[in-house]
Enzyme design. Sequence first.
Site, PDB file in Angstrom:
ATOM      1  N   ALA A  55      39.153  17.821   9.680  1.00 17.95           N
ATOM      2  CA  ALA A  55      39.225  18.861   8.721  1.00 17.95           C
ATOM      3  C   ALA A  55      40.900  18.450   8.035  1.00 17.95           C
ATOM      4  CB  ALA A  55      39.922  19.652   9.866  1.00 17.95           C
ATOM      5  N   ASP A 271      45.704  11.111   5.945  1.00 16.92           N
ATOM      6  CA  ASP A 271      44.654  12.183   5.368  1.00 16.92           C
ATOM      7  C   ASP A 271      44.429  12.854   4.128  1.00 16.92           C
ATOM      8  OD1 ASP A 271      43.267  11.897   8.186  1.00 16.92           O
ATOM      9  OD2 ASP A 271      44.463  13.355   9.562  1.00 16.92           O
TER      10      ASP A 271
END
Length: 322
Positions: A55, A271
């Site tokens: 995510a 990320d």
Amino acid sequence: MHATQDDDSTGRPVAHVVVLGNTNVDLVAYVPREVAEGETIIASDFTIGLGGKGANQAVAARRAGSAVSFIGRVGTDSFGEMMLEGLSQEGIDLAHLEQIDGPSGNATIWVQPDGANRITVFLGASGKITPEAAEHAVSTHSQAKFFVSQLELGHDVVLAGLGSAKSHGMTTVLNIAPYSALSPEMLEHTDWLIANEGELEALLTDVGIETTLELSPGELIEQVPAWSEAIGTNVVVTLGSQGALGHAAGSEPYFAEAPKVTAIDTVGAGDCFVGYFVSALNGGHPWQQALRSGVHAASESVQRLGAQASYPAAEDAKRFTT
Ligand code: ADP
């Protein structure tokens, strides 16, 4: 502003970047120092935020301007609702983010004053996605250009996603975090492999190269082409406060230096790098520029608390993508 998204015949946006991975709620305690075994210490602050490597990377790529679809699972608890709402507000295509019975994924995180962290992840619903479901979900995105995954989900699920993406002509990006030994098949289906220093060192050991990454970028850059050849993919290694190094077949290795900043929370920095890097490639930029984009966005994120909450906002993304 987000880049314009094309619509399919049903009016659904056509995703150019497909991300398969874990989504979880981060429970973050800010602690004055490392907690010893058997000890209880009082945290100075606490936040609940959205995280999970999959995510996080989807949100970073979306804020960087790409049309993104996220493939995953959330549970039927309040955490599941939080994630559905948060990811939907980002403008990410959630047609393949299914809500299933049981608890959602969560991560328990301790962050020290220098930004260093310790994390445990409970996958919950994220761990229920099957290889067949992953393969099918990827195959519905035949117009996508990039496929991105990580190693929080089972390797069988990730491999199914990679295989489906390659068979539909996508460029595949595998972030080998958290590291566990990869099958040769996974590497065969990977175009860009992204790792931090510890993860790359472990992979190199597994492919028979004993080396240390505790060298300066100037020393490491000479070795990247040999590593890339041994692994059989283009390689990017992020070097924390120093920046990131990369090598792609047919070009010289390249080092993107990180700006000197004061880090207060590095959770999800890798990320952020992945999302901005892939989005820049998707925008047609040369990989060296994508490397700079990833480094600058990630170095911005470490100056703010949280994972997704710390990523540069869509309105600011231009500063990191040009
Ligand atoms: P991971 O979070 O996956 O362990 P790194 O620690 O290598 O990955 O960080 C990823 C990126 O985040 C780096 O390439 C850099 O751009 C940025 N970053 C991380 N730590 C710092 C820091 N202390 N100062 C500046 N940038 C940082």
